[in-house]
Design a protein around this motif. Sequence first.
Motif, PDB file in Angstrom:
ATOM      1  N   GLU A  83       0.829  -1.203   0.000  1.00  0.00           N
ATOM      2  CA  GLU A  83       0.000   0.000   0.000  1.00  0.00           C
ATOM      3  C   GLU A  83       0.867   1.258   0.000  1.00  0.00           C
ATOM      4  OE1 GLU A  83      -4.301  -0.672   2.094  1.00  0.00           O
ATOM      5  OE2 GLU A  83      -2.583  -0.590   3.449  1.00  0.00           O
ATOM      6  N   ALA A  84       1.899   1.256   0.843  1.00  0.00           N
ATOM      7  CA  ALA A  84       2.783   2.426   0.930  1.00  0.00           C
ATOM      8  C   ALA A  84       3.555   2.624  -0.369  1.00  0.00           C
ATOM      9  CB  ALA A  84       3.747   2.256   2.102  1.00  0.00           C
ATOM     10  N   GLU A  85       4.038   1.527  -0.950  1.00  0.00           N
ATOM     11  CA  GLU A  85       4.810   1.629  -2.197  1.00  0.00           C
ATOM     12  C   GLU A  85       3.945   2.090  -3.362  1.00  0.00           C
ATOM     13  OE1 GLU A  85       8.114  -1.911  -1.515  1.00  0.00           O
ATOM     14  OE2 GLU A  85       6.111  -2.429  -2.218  1.00  0.00           O
ATOM     15  N   ALA A  86       2.708   1.600  -3.402  1.00  0.00           N
ATOM     16  CA  ALA A  86       1.821   1.922  -4.524  1.00  0.00           C
ATOM     17  C   ALA A  86       1.063   3.223  -4.306  1.00  0.00           C
ATOM     18  CB  ALA A  86       0.831   0.772  -4.750  1.00  0.00           C
ATOM     19  N   GLY A  87       1.029   3.696  -3.055  1.00  0.00           N
ATOM     20  CA  GLY A  87       0.304   4.920  -2.762  1.00  0.00           C
ATOM     21  C   GLY A  87      -1.190   4.792  -2.937  1.00  0.00           C
ATOM     22  N   THR A  88      -1.723   3.612  -2.584  1.00  0.00           N
ATOM     23  CA  THR A  88      -3.163   3.391  -2.722  1.00  0.00           C
ATOM     24  C   THR A  88      -3.653   2.470  -1.615  1.00  0.00           C
ATOM     25  OG1 THR A  88      -4.920   2.745  -4.270  1.00  0.00           O
ATOM     26  CG2 THR A  88      -2.963   1.376  -4.255  1.00  0.00           C
ATOM     27  N   SER A  89      -4.934   2.555  -1.296  1.00  0.00           N
ATOM     28  CA  SER A  89      -5.523   1.694  -0.271  1.00  0.00           C
ATOM     29  C   SER A  89      -5.905   0.350  -0.889  1.00  0.00           C
ATOM     30  CB  SER A  89      -6.761   2.380   0.318  1.00  0.00           C
ATOM     31  OG  SER A  89      -7.461   1.493   1.163  1.00  0.00           O
ATOM     32  N   LEU A  90      -5.493  -0.732  -0.236  1.00  0.00           N
ATOM     33  CA  LEU A  90      -5.771  -2.072  -0.755  1.00  0.00           C
ATOM     34  C   LEU A  90      -6.621  -2.903   0.210  1.00  0.00           C
ATOM     35  CD1 LEU A  90      -2.205  -2.948  -2.091  1.00  0.00           C
ATOM     36  CD2 LEU A  90      -4.136  -2.011  -3.386  1.00  0.00           C
ATOM     37  N   TYR A  91      -6.929  -2.370   1.378  1.00  0.00           N
ATOM     38  CA  TYR A  91      -7.569  -3.181   2.425  1.00  0.00           C
ATOM     39  C   TYR A  91      -8.504  -2.305   3.240  1.00  0.00           C
ATOM     40  CZ  TYR A  91      -7.669  -5.294   7.162  1.00  0.00           C
ATOM     41  OH  TYR A  91      -8.047  -5.788   8.387  1.00  0.00           O
ATOM     42  N   ARG A  92      -9.704  -2.814   3.501  1.00  0.00           N
ATOM     43  CA  ARG A  92     -10.634  -2.129   4.385  1.00  0.00           C
ATOM     44  C   ARG A  92     -10.956  -3.052   5.556  1.00  0.00           C
ATOM     45  NH1 ARG A  92     -15.649   0.552   1.651  1.00  0.00           N
ATOM     46  NH2 ARG A  92     -13.977   1.971   1.054  1.00  0.00           N
ATOM     47  N   GLN A  93     -10.603  -2.620   6.755  1.00  0.00           N
ATOM     48  CA  GLN A  93     -10.822  -3.428   7.953  1.00  0.00           C
ATOM     49  C   GLN A  93     -12.280  -3.288   8.387  1.00  0.00           C
ATOM     50  OE1 GLN A  93      -7.940  -2.698  10.996  1.00  0.00           O
ATOM     51  NE2 GLN A  93      -8.951  -4.013  12.494  1.00  0.00           N
ATOM     52  N   MET A  94     -13.032  -4.383   8.279  1.00  0.00           N
ATOM     53  CA  MET A  94     -14.455  -4.370   8.602  1.00  0.00           C
ATOM     54  C   MET A  94     -14.801  -5.427   9.636  1.00  0.00           C
ATOM     55  SD  MET A  94     -15.795  -4.010   4.680  1.00  0.00           S
ATOM     56  CE  MET A  94     -17.259  -3.057   5.047  1.00  0.00           C
ATOM     57  N   GLY A  95     -13.820  -6.265   9.980  1.00  0.00           N
ATOM     58  CA  GLY A  95     -14.082  -7.366  10.892  1.00  0.00           C
ATOM     59  C   GLY A  95     -14.667  -8.569  10.173  1.00  0.00           C
ATOM     60  N   LEU A  96     -14.591  -9.699  10.848  1.00  0.00           N
ATOM     61  CA  LEU A  96     -15.091 -10.954  10.282  1.00  0.00           C
ATOM     62  C   LEU A  96     -15.667 -11.793  11.401  1.00  0.00           C
ATOM     63  CD1 LEU A  96     -13.817 -13.317   7.676  1.00  0.00           C
ATOM     64  CD2 LEU A  96     -13.543 -14.155   9.995  1.00  0.00           C
ATOM     65  N   VAL A  97     -16.788 -12.456  11.125  1.00  0.00           N
ATOM     66  CA  VAL A  97     -17.328 -13.421  12.073  1.00  0.00           C
ATOM     67  C   VAL A  97     -17.228 -14.816  11.469  1.00  0.00           C
ATOM     68  CG1 VAL A  97     -18.837 -11.867  13.350  1.00  0.00           C
ATOM     69  CG2 VAL A  97     -19.688 -12.955  11.289  1.00  0.00           C
ATOM     70  N   VAL A  98     -16.842 -15.762  12.310  1.00  0.00           N
ATOM     71  CA  VAL A  98     -16.767 -17.168  11.923  1.00  0.00           C
ATOM     72  C   VAL A  98     -17.936 -17.877  12.597  1.00  0.00           C
ATOM     73  CG1 VAL A  98     -15.315 -19.212  11.771  1.00  0.00           C
ATOM     74  CG2 VAL A  98     -14.248 -16.946  11.916  1.00  0.00           C
ATOM     75  N   LEU A  99     -18.847 -18.422  11.801  1.00  0.00           N
ATOM     76  CA  LEU A  99     -20.047 -19.082  12.326  1.00  0.00           C
ATOM     77  C   LEU A  99     -19.828 -20.588  12.345  1.00  0.00           C
ATOM     78  CD1 LEU A  99     -22.694 -17.188  10.133  1.00  0.00           C
ATOM     79  CD2 LEU A  99     -21.724 -16.462  12.323  1.00  0.00           C
ATOM     80  N   GLY A 100     -20.213 -21.237  13.445  1.00  0.00           N
ATOM     81  CA  GLY A 100     -20.085 -22.684  13.490  1.00  0.00           C
ATOM     82  C   GLY A 100     -20.702 -23.265  14.743  1.00  0.00           C
ATOM     83  N   PRO A 101     -20.785 -24.595  14.800  1.00  0.00           N
ATOM     84  CA  PRO A 101     -21.354 -25.252  15.978  1.00  0.00           C
ATOM     85  C   PRO A 101     -20.453 -25.096  17.192  1.00  0.00           C
ATOM     86  CG  PRO A 101     -21.242 -26.741  14.073  1.00  0.00           C
ATOM     87  CD  PRO A 101     -20.418 -25.555  13.750  1.00  0.00           C
ATOM     88  N   VAL A 102     -21.051 -25.022  18.355  1.00  0.00           N
ATOM     89  CA  VAL A 102     -20.286 -24.983  19.610  1.00  0.00           C
ATOM     90  C   VAL A 102     -19.377 -26.208  19.665  1.00  0.00           C
ATOM     91  CG1 VAL A 102     -20.460 -25.070  22.125  1.00  0.00           C
ATOM     92  CG2 VAL A 102     -22.084 -23.684  20.817  1.00  0.00           C
ATOM     93  N   GLY A 103     -18.094 -25.982  19.958  1.00  0.00           N
ATOM     94  CA  GLY A 103     -17.150 -27.078  20.108  1.00  0.00           C
ATOM     95  C   GLY A 103     -16.584 -27.618  18.810  1.00  0.00           C
ATOM     96  N   ASP A 104     -16.935 -27.031  17.667  1.00  0.00           N
ATOM     97  CA  ASP A 104     -16.400 -27.518  16.394  1.00  0.00           C
ATOM     98  C   ASP A 104     -14.870 -27.399  16.395  1.00  0.00           C
ATOM     99  OD1 ASP A 104     -16.868 -28.153  13.380  1.00  0.00           O
ATOM    100  OD2 ASP A 104     -15.506 -26.421  13.384  1.00  0.00           O
ATOM    101  N   PRO A 105     -14.136 -28.460  16.003  1.00  0.00           N
ATOM    102  CA  PRO A 105     -12.664 -28.424  16.079  1.00  0.00           C
ATOM    103  C   PRO A 105     -12.039 -27.295  15.256  1.00  0.00           C
ATOM    104  CG  PRO A 105     -13.447 -30.677  15.739  1.00  0.00           C
ATOM    105  CD  PRO A 105     -14.639 -29.785  15.586  1.00  0.00           C
ATOM    106  N   GLU A 106     -12.573 -27.042  14.056  1.00  0.00           N
ATOM    107  CA  GLU A 106     -12.006 -25.963  13.237  1.00  0.00           C
ATOM    108  C   GLU A 106     -12.283 -24.602  13.862  1.00  0.00           C
ATOM    109  OE1 GLU A 106     -11.351 -26.897   8.708  1.00  0.00           O
ATOM    110  OE2 GLU A 106     -13.496 -26.832   9.169  1.00  0.00           O
ATOM    111  N   LEU A 107     -13.476 -24.442  14.416  1.00  0.00           N
ATOM    112  CA  LEU A 107     -13.802 -23.186  15.083  1.00  0.00           C
ATOM    113  C   LEU A 107     -12.882 -22.972  16.283  1.00  0.00           C
ATOM    114  CD1 LEU A 107     -15.877 -20.865  14.821  1.00  0.00           C
ATOM    115  CD2 LEU A 107     -17.316 -22.094  16.450  1.00  0.00           C
ATOM    116  N   GLU A 108     -12.611 -24.038  17.026  1.00  0.00           N
ATOM    117  CA  GLU A 108     -11.682 -23.936  18.152  1.00  0.00           C
ATOM    118  C   GLU A 108     -10.276 -23.598  17.661  1.00  0.00           C
ATOM    119  OE1 GLU A 108     -12.149 -23.996  21.481  1.00  0.00           O
ATOM    120  OE2 GLU A 108     -14.293 -23.946  20.995  1.00  0.00           O
ATOM    121  N   GLY A 109      -9.894 -24.157  16.505  1.00  0.00           N
ATOM    122  CA  GLY A 109      -8.598 -23.818  15.923  1.00  0.00           C
ATOM    123  C   GLY A 109      -8.504 -22.341  15.573  1.00  0.00           C
ATOM    124  N   CYS A 110      -9.585 -21.795  15.042  1.00  0.00           N
ATOM    125  CA  CYS A 110      -9.621 -20.356  14.751  1.00  0.00           C
ATOM    126  C   CYS A 110      -9.476 -19.543  16.029  1.00  0.00           C
ATOM    127  CB  CYS A 110     -10.926 -19.991  14.047  1.00  0.00           C
ATOM    128  SG  CYS A 110     -10.992 -20.438  12.303  1.00  0.00           S
TER     129      CYS A 110
END
Length: 392
Positions: A83-110
């Motif tokens: 971004e600094a080298e190109a002088g342009t914005s490449l990313y907008r921070q908006m947050g992310l939610v990960v949806l899954g079942p309680v206790g799911d192994p991948e969700l726990e990994g996240c």
Amino acid sequence: MAAPSQPHQATYDAIVIGAGIQGSFAAYHLAQRHRDTLLLEQFILPHSRGSSHGQSRITRSAYPQVPYARMMPDSFRLWKRLEAEAGTSLYRQMGLVVLGPVGDPELEGCRRSLGAAEFLDATALARRFPGLRLRAGEVALWDGTGGVLFADRALRAVQDVFRRHGGTLRDGEKVLRVEPGAVLTVTTTAGVYRAPRLIIAAGAWTGALVAPLGLRLPLQPLRIDVCYWREKEPETPSMGRAHPCFITLGLRQAPRGIYGLPSLEYPGLVKVCYHHGSPVDPEERDRVPPDTPRPNVTLLRSFISSYLPGLEPQPAVVETCLYTNTPDEDFILDRHPKFSNIIIGAGFSGHGFKLAPVVGKLLCELSLGEEPSHSTAPFAITRFPGVLRAAL
């Protein structure tokens, strides 16, 4: 004086085949290291034939797989540098939610990948993001680092900085053959080029390029339905720019996962896609009969009715994109088993864009014979049996 039709001939320090996001970042890092680098692309740029086009991709820190989670801080840092080298914005921070079942192994990994992570139950999620719903027994994990990468803009930026550092980008040149050797020869439809090192990052076309080099990589190109869904009430705070990105893990009705991005590309349309598709020949990806069944769209309609009630349950726009999957959906980042100066980056399986700055760095380091800055052991070609064919 040479005839206009005479092919180009030149020698470089390095050649990279494939000017998608992975190959472009590999070339960028080589140029940053003062290597005279040629980046070859078979299609005229910009194009929408591969996997790097489009306006938006999700980025996040939450990853269930440890190798990717470890790479993400480096990736965020390198995106900021670009971004600094190109002088342009490449990313907008908006947050992310990960949806899954309680206790799911991948969700726990996240959760582990985020350290101190915040879980939201159905009530908390609905209060914070009224456009999202959960079912009984499900939770949402909040990743505040998540957001949207502007894909087309990012691809142009990395290529522009590459050229600014002396790199050569030649598009509209399809590679016809690669001849191994201490100095490799790459013949295209318009030229013959030589270099002591080669990186192949040709997306869905990688398998065909490496087959004559004695490799049968288990790469499966997939055509993905990229779907956009209309907001029932545009401009409401529950959707649109106030809405975070999301991914799902472990939901029974979406075994491969679903992901969504807010309405940044088309006004009033939210991008929600299934993380899987139909096997396809990359040369035929745009030849889809109009009456072709789209079972993944049916799955998405059901998901949206339950989880995103603020959207119309019928897609307003359906586009296509390519994934190139490995059997385990992990990348290939490795040297050719017989020709150590040929480096292969492939099989990004629909989750590689966010990691491209690090992938490009690793491919660059491998090509220079250096110890990679992150372990590439999980991405070895030899984890797949029977890939090496008879010697040439």
